[in-house]
Design an enzyme around this catalytic site. Structure first.
Site, PDB file in Angstrom:
ATOM      1  CB  SER A   1      81.176  32.359  20.181  1.00 14.66           C
ATOM      2  OG  SER A   1      79.976  32.302  19.447  1.00 14.66           O
TER       3      SER A   1
ATOM      4  CD  GLU B   1      64.016  27.146  11.014  1.00 20.03           C
ATOM      5  OE1 GLU B   1      65.196  27.275  11.405  1.00 20.03           O
ATOM      6  OE2 GLU B   1      63.137  27.993  11.261  1.00 20.03           O
TER       7      GLU B   1
ATOM      8  CD  GLN C   1      81.344  24.836  17.810  1.00 17.78           C
ATOM      9  OE1 GLN C   1      80.750  25.781  18.325  1.00 17.78           O
ATOM     10  NE2 GLN C   1      80.708  23.816  17.280  1.00 17.78           N
ATOM     11  N   GLY C   2      85.709  26.140  15.816  1.00 20.99           N
ATOM     12  CA  GLY C   2      85.777  26.455  14.389  1.00 20.99           C
ATOM     13  C   GLY C   2      85.085  25.392  13.572  1.00 20.99           C
TER      14      GLY C   2
ATOM     15  CB  SER D   1      79.819  27.857  11.215  1.00 26.25           C
ATOM     16  OG  SER D   1      78.969  27.274  12.159  1.00 26.25           O
TER      17      SER D   1
ATOM     18  CD  GLU E   1      76.801  22.197  22.750  1.00 24.62           C
ATOM     19  OE1 GLU E   1      76.598  21.548  21.713  1.00 24.62           O
ATOM     20  OE2 GLU E   1      76.699  23.423  22.831  1.00 24.62           O
TER      21      GLU E   1
HETATM   22  C1  LIG Z   1      75.320  33.965  18.175  1.00 28.71           C
HETATM   23  C2  LIG Z   1      75.899  32.876  17.352  1.00 28.71           C
HETATM   24  C3  LIG Z   1      77.065  32.252  17.778  1.00 28.71           C
HETATM   25  C4  LIG Z   1      77.642  31.235  17.010  1.00 28.71           C
HETATM   26  N1  LIG Z   1      78.805  30.666  17.450  1.00 28.71           N
HETATM   27  C5  LIG Z   1      79.426  29.728  16.670  1.00 28.71           C
HETATM   28  C6  LIG Z   1      80.691  29.180  17.053  1.00 28.71           C
HETATM   29  O1  LIG Z   1      81.249  29.525  18.099  1.00 28.71           O
HETATM   30  N2  LIG Z   1      81.279  28.271  16.229  1.00 28.71           N
HETATM   31  C7  LIG Z   1      80.693  27.853  15.080  1.00 28.71           C
HETATM   32  O2  LIG Z   1      81.257  27.022  14.399  1.00 28.71           O
HETATM   33  N3  LIG Z   1      79.489  28.370  14.670  1.00 28.71           N
HETATM   34  C8  LIG Z   1      78.851  29.292  15.439  1.00 28.71           C
HETATM   35  N4  LIG Z   1      77.636  29.829  15.030  1.00 28.71           N
HETATM   36  C9  LIG Z   1      77.103  29.433  13.727  1.00 28.71           C
HETATM   37  C10 LIG Z   1      75.838  28.595  13.765  1.00 28.71           C
HETATM   38  O3  LIG Z   1      76.137  27.285  14.156  1.00 28.71           O
HETATM   39  C11 LIG Z   1      75.231  28.662  12.358  1.00 28.71           C
HETATM   40  O4  LIG Z   1      74.827  29.983  12.130  1.00 28.71           O
HETATM   41  C12 LIG Z   1      74.051  27.743  12.192  1.00 28.71           C
HETATM   42  O5  LIG Z   1      74.469  26.405  12.212  1.00 28.71           O
HETATM   43  C13 LIG Z   1      73.271  28.027  10.920  1.00 28.71           C
HETATM   44  O6  LIG Z   1      74.119  28.077   9.804  1.00 28.71           O
HETATM   45  P1  LIG Z   1      74.029  29.272   8.772  1.00 28.71           P
HETATM   46  O7  LIG Z   1      74.175  30.527   9.544  1.00 28.71           O
HETATM   47  O8  LIG Z   1      74.983  29.010   7.698  1.00 28.71           O
HETATM   48  O9  LIG Z   1      72.555  29.245   8.199  1.00 28.71           O
HETATM   49  P2  LIG Z   1      71.994  28.226   7.103  1.00 28.71           P
HETATM   50  O10 LIG Z   1      72.412  26.848   7.394  1.00 28.71           O
HETATM   51  O11 LIG Z   1      72.300  28.755   5.751  1.00 28.71           O
HETATM   52  O12 LIG Z   1      70.459  28.342   7.364  1.00 28.71           O
HETATM   53  C14 LIG Z   1      69.650  29.427   6.915  1.00 28.71           C
HETATM   54  C15 LIG Z   1      68.192  29.074   7.174  1.00 28.71           C
HETATM   55  O13 LIG Z   1      67.843  27.893   6.436  1.00 28.71           O
HETATM   56  C16 LIG Z   1      67.326  26.911   7.310  1.00 28.71           C
HETATM   57  N5  LIG Z   1      67.732  25.587   6.807  1.00 28.71           N
HETATM   58  C17 LIG Z   1      68.959  25.177   6.416  1.00 28.71           C
HETATM   59  N6  LIG Z   1      68.948  23.891   6.079  1.00 28.71           N
HETATM   60  C18 LIG Z   1      67.674  23.454   6.245  1.00 28.71           C
HETATM   61  C19 LIG Z   1      67.018  22.198   6.075  1.00 28.71           C
HETATM   62  N7  LIG Z   1      67.655  21.103   5.677  1.00 28.71           N
HETATM   63  N8  LIG Z   1      65.719  22.135   6.386  1.00 28.71           N
HETATM   64  C20 LIG Z   1      65.034  23.226   6.818  1.00 28.71           C
HETATM   65  N9  LIG Z   1      65.595  24.424   7.001  1.00 28.71           N
HETATM   66  C21 LIG Z   1      66.904  24.537   6.712  1.00 28.71           C
HETATM   67  C22 LIG Z   1      67.935  27.225   8.638  1.00 28.71           C
HETATM   68  O14 LIG Z   1      67.173  26.687   9.694  1.00 28.71           O
HETATM   69  C23 LIG Z   1      67.925  28.740   8.633  1.00 28.71           C
HETATM   70  O15 LIG Z   1      66.675  29.207   9.003  1.00 28.71           O
HETATM   71  C24 LIG Z   1      77.038  30.848  15.789  1.00 28.71           C
HETATM   72  C25 LIG Z   1      75.868  31.480  15.368  1.00 28.71           C
HETATM   73  C26 LIG Z   1      75.301  32.484  16.125  1.00 28.71           C
HETATM   74  C27 LIG Z   1      74.047  33.145  15.643  1.00 28.71           C
END
Ligand SMILES: Cc1cc2nc3c(=O)[nH]c(=O)nc-3n(C[C@H](O)[C@H](O)[C@H](O)COP(=O)(O)OP(=O)(O)OC[C@H]3O[C@@H](n4cnc5c(N)ncnc54)[C@H](O)[C@@H]3O)c2cc1C
Lengths: 382, 308
Positions: A158, A365, A123-124, A126, A241
């Site tokens: 992933s 969150e 899944q692309g 993020s 999902e």
């Molecule tokens: C093991 C794992 C597998 C994954 N697999 C995939 C995948 O296959 N495909 C894919 O596309 N992505 C994947 N992801 C990505 C995942 O969807 C993102 O990491 C997630 O959506 C959070 O985005 P970020 O890492 O940019 O953190 P950020 O969005 O930058 O968040 C950082 C912190 O800020 C908080 N925050 C952000 N916005 C707000 C708000 N409005 N209010 C309150 N708090 C807030 C968050 O809760 C978090 O604590 C994976 C992540 C992990 C850990």
């Protein structure tokens, strides 16, 4: 209100149980995640026996069964600790998206391979600057004649290192902002211009990746839904999902809980630890019956309710507490790794892996905000 | 497999909610006329022949409305120990009951009859003196009984574990009602109250604890419904399910009230506002009979074998 299996559900459960007894991959004692090839073979066998895509329509190779069969499937898998199908993203996200929005040609060419695990999906979604805020996606999809040209970067993807296909969301209208002007595409991971770089995780393994796209050509036929309607497509995916996700999560927690109880029996637990174990067991029961309730609603209305967010949120935090509790029971041994560690390092791995649970598939969150807004009807905070 | 309420149960809930909103202190006769006191009494004895799942709806709604009534003591606790003719009296609104097991007895102010345990039997206690004690939860005073003598033998004391399971389950269901109402009040207030130019529900420091409350209450509702289903079906898992439900739901209801009070600010701290009454009922449920900690100790014994 009746929690008993119907006669046909009971028949299905009985058949599955005996099938699993003869077919599940041999339980490994070291509990290392099974190698990809073992899982691929296992997934193929699930497919051959008709256990992949139980709720998918029959015309797409699925079982055409009510959601309760999927629930029974997860329960029985957990009971024997058999692994899940390898194609998590294909089965849970890409497949349902294609079923809902795809063309006949896309359905005919891709769906059966998802079920048989002949093709693995990633899944692309993020990106470095688009995490919780998916609408900030910047990877571009530029239409040039009969194909789109993709440039940009995805992250945390992933299975991308073993994937054949990617469900991609990209910006097809360069002038657009936020939810508008996005398009969902099916991308062949072997296309020229794609580079996958595995990222080493907190556990030491590399199951997620960066994907770099430079001038990658994707035929227009690979658009899912309408051009510019990618947000709508992606949201349907996330909603569906969650339909039966609750059961898969509960089932996986059940396995962890059973092992925690064994651990406490082996090593002993203080009164305070016993209290904590009972607390977590109650949470697990609560999750299980909440999943039943949401399943019953799903079967009546056909639309997954917001309970999906509740289950995912609660499961992720429970899984973190349960695995932490196990480390506490291990005492100083908790520091040991793999070969030297009790139970082959199962708990050390599970505890570290659980830290991702509150981040992946919507952070806690964000899920709380979704519950506050969509279930409680509070104002939008984002 | 179907774990959602039937249309009849939904209808009963709507009917109960509407009635209790308009009748803050309904008489026992009124509850009998509605068919509630005899919900699970066989039709031959003047009841409505429904079951524990319907009574479950009523426990929850009576909790939500914090209605002062001996309904729980009578229907959840004593009723299965009563011989058919006495069940008929309950169904017709001629008698209500409470069970005296420990030094403190619930609903002594309202229940017309008292049951107690002696030897291998449950008996009616006749001619006892009742003293009502002031309690935090005004809607549910406690009391002590002194003196009195054994009247009619009601049933075997082998029924006690069943009565306990039913009692714990009904407390859990009440807690669900109390907690849900406290949360609704908090949500309404968070949507209406403006500070710093916005409804306070905009702030995640306000909204996220309320989301957590919803999660805890929904999980609790699942546990309580499952326990109720086990009781209704005579399922072996009932005692553990009831213990789990009571332990979780009481805590969830208390937390819901506390977060709601906080969300309300100063008004939530007043005697005038209904919140303190919900809170005191939740605390009462938490404290009554077996604490969450003890119930979890029982569950740990069940899971792990006896204590250290
Ligand atoms: C093991 C794992 C597998 C994954 N697999 C995939 C995948 O296959 N495909 C894919 O596309 N992505 C994947 N992801 C990505 C995942 O969807 C993102 O990491 C997630 O959506 C959070 O985005 P970020 O890492 O940019 O953190 P950020 O969005 O930058 O968040 C950082 C912190 O800020 C908080 N925050 C952000 N916005 C707000 C708000 N409005 N209010 C309150 N708090 C807030 C968050 O809760 C978090 O604590 C994976 C992540 C992990 C850990």
């Amino acid at each position: 209100m009746d929690l008993h299996d119907t006669p046909s559900e009971a028949q299905f459960r009985g058949d599955l149980r005996s099938w699993l007894a003869g077919n599940r991959p041999g339980a490994t004692d070291d509990d290392a995640p099974s190698p990809t090839e073992v899982l691929r073979d296992w997934s193929r066998r699930l497919y051959a026996a008709g256990y992949s895509g139980l709720t998918w329509p029959v015309e797409h190779g699925g079982g055409g069964k009510p959601y309760s069969y999927q629930a029974i499937f997860h329960e029985e898998l957990a009971r024997t600790e058999a692994p899940q199908h390898l194609g998590v993203i294909g089965l849970g996200m890409a497949g349902p998206t294609i079923i809902a929005h795809g063309t006949d040609a896309q359905k005919a060419s891709r769906l059966a391979h998802v079920l048989s695990a002949a093709e693995i999906w990633c899944q692309g979604f993020s990106e470095p600057d688009a995490g919780s805020d998916l609408s900030a996606v910047r990877t571009s999809a530029r239409l040039e004649g009969s194909h789109f040209v993709i440039d940009g970067q995805k992250v945390w993807s992933s299975y991308a290192h073993i994937a054949d296909w990617c469900l991609l969301i990209a910006r097809s209208d360069a002038a657009s902002e936020r939810q508008v002007g996005l398009t969902c595409l099916i991308v062949d991971m072997r296309s020229p211009g794609i580079e996958v770089r595995p990222l080493r995780q907190i556990t030491g393994e590399a199951e997620f990746n960066e994907i770099f796209f430079s001038g990658v050509e994707v035929p227009v036929e690979n658009v899912i839904g309408e051009i510019g309607e990618g947000w709508h497509v992606a949201m349907t995916t996330l909603l569906h999902e969650r339909g039966t996700l609750g059961f898969a999560l509960t089932a996986s927690l059940e396995v962890v809980m059973r092992r925690l109880i064994e651990l406490a029996r082996d090593r002993g637990a203080t009164a305070v630890q016993r209290d904590a174990i009972a607390r977590e067991w109650i949470e697990l029961e609560a999750l299980r019956y909440t999943a039943y309730r949401s399943l019953s609603d799903l079967m009546k209305t056909g639309v997954p309710g917001p309970e999906g967010a509740i289950l995912k949120l609660q499961w992720s935090e429970a899984n973190q507490r349960v695995t932490k509790l196990a480390l506490e029971l291990l005492g100083s041994d908790a520091q040991l790794l793999a070969g030297n560690a009790p139970y082959g390092g199962y708990w050390q791995y599970q505890q570290l892996r659980s830290r991702g649970n509150t981040i992946e598939a919507g952070t806690s969150e964000i899920l709380r905000s979704i519950i506050a807004e969509r279930v409680l009807g509070l104002p939008r905070s984002r | 497999m179907d774990f959602s309420p039937t249309p009849e149960q939904e209808e009963l809930r709507a009917q109960a909610r509407a009635f209790l909103a308009g009748s803050l202190q309904p008489s026992w006769d009124e509850l009998a006329e509605l068919g509630w006191t005899g919900a699970s009494v066989p039709e031959a004895e003047g009841g409505t022949g429904l079951g524990f799942l319907e009574e479950a709806v009523l426990f929850e709604e009576l909790g939500r409305a914090i209605t002062p009534t001996p309904f729980r003591s009578t229907v959840a606790v004593v009723l299965p120990a009563l011989p058919p003719d006495l069940q008929g009296e309950v169904a017709r609104g001629e008698a209500s009951w409470t069970l005296a097991t420990g030094p403190l007895v619930q609903d002594l102010d309202t229940a017309t009859r008292i049951a107690y345990v002696g030897g291998d039997s449950i008996w009616e206690l006749e001619g006892a003196e009742r003293e009502i004690l002031l309690t935090n939860d005004e809607s549910r005073p406690l009391g002590v009984v002194t003196g009195g003598s054994a009247g009619r033998r009601l049933g075997s004391s082998k029924l006690l574990p069943l009565l306990r399971t039913r009692s714990l389950t009904s407390l859990a269901l009440e807690a669900c009602g109390v907690g849900a109402r406290a949360l609704e009040l908090a949500v309404d207030h968070a949507n209406e109250r403006i500070q710093f130019g916005k409804a306070i529900g905009n702030y995640q420091a306000v909204s996220h604890p309320l989301a957590t409350t919803l999660v805890e209450l929904e999980l609790g509702r699942s546990l309580a419904q499952f326990a109720a289903w086990c009781v209704a079906e005579g399922d072996d898992r009932a005692p553990v399910a009831a213990a789990a439900a009571k332990a979780h739901c009481a805590d969830a209801a208390v937390a819901a009230c506390e977060r709601s009070i906080q969300t309300h600010g100063g008004i939530g701290f007043t005697w005038e506002h209904v919140l303190h009454r919900l809170y005191k009922r939740a605390l009462g449920i938490q404290a009554w009979d077996t604490s969450g900690e003890r119930l979890r100790a029982e569950i740990a014994d069940h899971l792990l074998g006896g204590g250290l």
